[in-house]
Design a protein around this motif. Structure first.
Motif, short mmCIF file in Angstrom:
data_model
loop_
_atom_site.label_atom_id
_atom_site.label_comp_id
_atom_site.label_asym_id
_atom_site.label_seq_id
_atom_site.Cartn_x
_atom_site.Cartn_y
_atom_site.Cartn_z
N UNK A 32 -21.91 -44.46 35.44
CA UNK A 32 -22.85 -44.85 34.38
C UNK A 32 -23.88 -43.74 34.25
N UNK A 33 -23.96 -43.14 33.06
CA UNK A 33 -24.84 -42.00 32.82
C UNK A 33 -25.81 -42.38 31.69
N UNK A 34 -27.11 -42.37 31.99
CA UNK A 34 -28.11 -42.68 30.96
C UNK A 34 -28.04 -41.66 29.83
N UNK A 35 -28.28 -42.12 28.60
CA UNK A 35 -28.25 -41.25 27.44
C UNK A 35 -29.51 -40.41 27.28
N UNK A 36 -30.59 -40.76 27.97
CA UNK A 36 -31.80 -39.94 27.92
C UNK A 36 -32.78 -40.30 26.83
N UNK A 37 -32.50 -41.36 26.10
CA UNK A 37 -33.44 -41.83 25.09
C UNK A 37 -33.32 -43.34 25.00
N UNK A 38 -34.28 -43.97 24.33
CA UNK A 38 -34.28 -45.43 24.21
C UNK A 38 -33.84 -45.82 22.80
N UNK A 39 -33.20 -46.99 22.70
CA UNK A 39 -32.78 -47.49 21.39
C UNK A 39 -33.97 -48.13 20.67
N UNK A 40 -33.73 -48.71 19.51
CA UNK A 40 -34.82 -49.30 18.72
C UNK A 40 -35.51 -50.46 19.43
N UNK A 41 -34.79 -51.11 20.36
CA UNK A 41 -35.38 -52.22 21.11
C UNK A 41 -36.15 -51.72 22.34
N UNK A 42 -36.19 -50.40 22.54
CA UNK A 42 -36.92 -49.84 23.67
C UNK A 42 -36.14 -49.83 24.98
N UNK A 43 -34.83 -50.08 24.89
CA UNK A 43 -33.99 -50.12 26.09
C UNK A 43 -33.23 -48.81 26.26
N UNK A 44 -33.06 -48.39 27.50
CA UNK A 44 -32.26 -47.20 27.78
C UNK A 44 -30.78 -47.58 27.73
N UNK A 45 -29.98 -46.78 27.04
CA UNK A 45 -28.54 -47.02 26.96
C UNK A 45 -27.81 -46.07 27.89
N UNK A 46 -26.58 -46.42 28.24
CA UNK A 46 -25.78 -45.59 29.14
C UNK A 46 -24.37 -45.46 28.60
N UNK A 47 -23.72 -44.37 28.99
CA UNK A 47 -22.29 -44.19 28.74
C UNK A 47 -21.58 -44.43 30.06
N UNK A 48 -20.37 -44.97 29.99
CA UNK A 48 -19.58 -45.27 31.18
C UNK A 48 -18.36 -44.36 31.16
N UNK A 49 -18.37 -43.38 32.07
CA UNK A 49 -17.41 -42.29 32.06
C UNK A 49 -16.40 -42.46 33.20
N UNK A 50 -15.09 -42.53 32.89
CA UNK A 50 -14.08 -42.62 33.95
C UNK A 50 -13.90 -41.27 34.65
N UNK A 51 -13.90 -41.31 36.00
CA UNK A 51 -13.77 -40.12 36.83
C UNK A 51 -12.50 -40.24 37.67
N UNK A 52 -11.78 -39.12 37.81
CA UNK A 52 -10.59 -39.05 38.67
C UNK A 52 -10.78 -37.92 39.67
N UNK A 53 -10.50 -38.20 40.95
CA UNK A 53 -10.53 -37.17 41.98
C UNK A 53 -9.18 -37.12 42.67
N UNK A 54 -8.89 -35.99 43.33
CA UNK A 54 -7.59 -35.78 43.95
C UNK A 54 -7.73 -35.29 45.38
N UNK A 55 -6.70 -35.52 46.17
CA UNK A 55 -6.50 -35.00 47.52
C UNK A 55 -7.67 -35.32 48.46
N UNK A 56 -8.19 -34.33 49.17
CA UNK A 56 -9.26 -34.56 50.14
C UNK A 56 -10.52 -35.10 49.51
N UNK A 57 -10.85 -34.62 48.31
CA UNK A 57 -12.02 -35.13 47.60
C UNK A 57 -11.86 -36.62 47.31
N UNK A 58 -10.65 -37.03 46.94
CA UNK A 58 -10.39 -38.44 46.67
C UNK A 58 -10.60 -39.28 47.92
N UNK A 59 -10.11 -38.80 49.06
CA UNK A 59 -10.27 -39.54 50.31
C UNK A 59 -11.74 -39.65 50.71
N UNK A 60 -12.51 -38.57 50.54
CA UNK A 60 -13.95 -38.61 50.86
C UNK A 60 -14.70 -39.57 49.94
#
Length: 104
Positions: A32-60
């Motif tokens: 979940x990554x904040x967009x850095x600004x607030x909407x008209x209701x004064x709330x911070x919005x976020x984007x939800x970004x799918x992440x994939x890792x492989x091999x040793x990084x995936x295990x960690x």
């Protein structure tokens, strides 16, 4: 050509560790990554970004990360598509090369 992405955000649920048929470890999680600004209701919005890792990084990531943890991810955008019920579904993921744990 350049395809580089750097994101900082919080993990939305515990990472899932799986293995390919050839035994390569892979982990998926959503950031979940904040967009850095607030909407008209004064709330911070976020984007939800799918992440994939492989091999040793995936295990960690599977071993040390959990829902709510703050991380930095560096990698590349990867797009794809598949068929489901006769419709073409398009996907966009971040294929991570680095994941930095920003808080313990």
């Amino acid at each position: 050509m350049l395809n580089k992405v750097v994101l900082i955000g919080r993990i939305t649920k515990d990472p899932e560790l799986r293995h390919t048929q050839s035994g390569i470890a892979t982990t998926r999680f959503t950031l979940a990554v904040d967009r850095g600004f607030k909407n008209q209701a004064g709330e911070t919005e976020a984007d939800f970004i799918p992440i994939i890792t492989w091999r040793g990084l995936a295990e960690n990531c599977a071993k040390y990360l959990a829902k709510g943890r703050l991380v930095a991810v560096a990698g590349r955008i990867q797009t794809g598509s598949y068929e489901k019920d006769g419709r073409r579904i398009y996907t966009t993921d971040i294929n991570a090369d680095e994941v930095k744990f920003l808080e313990w």
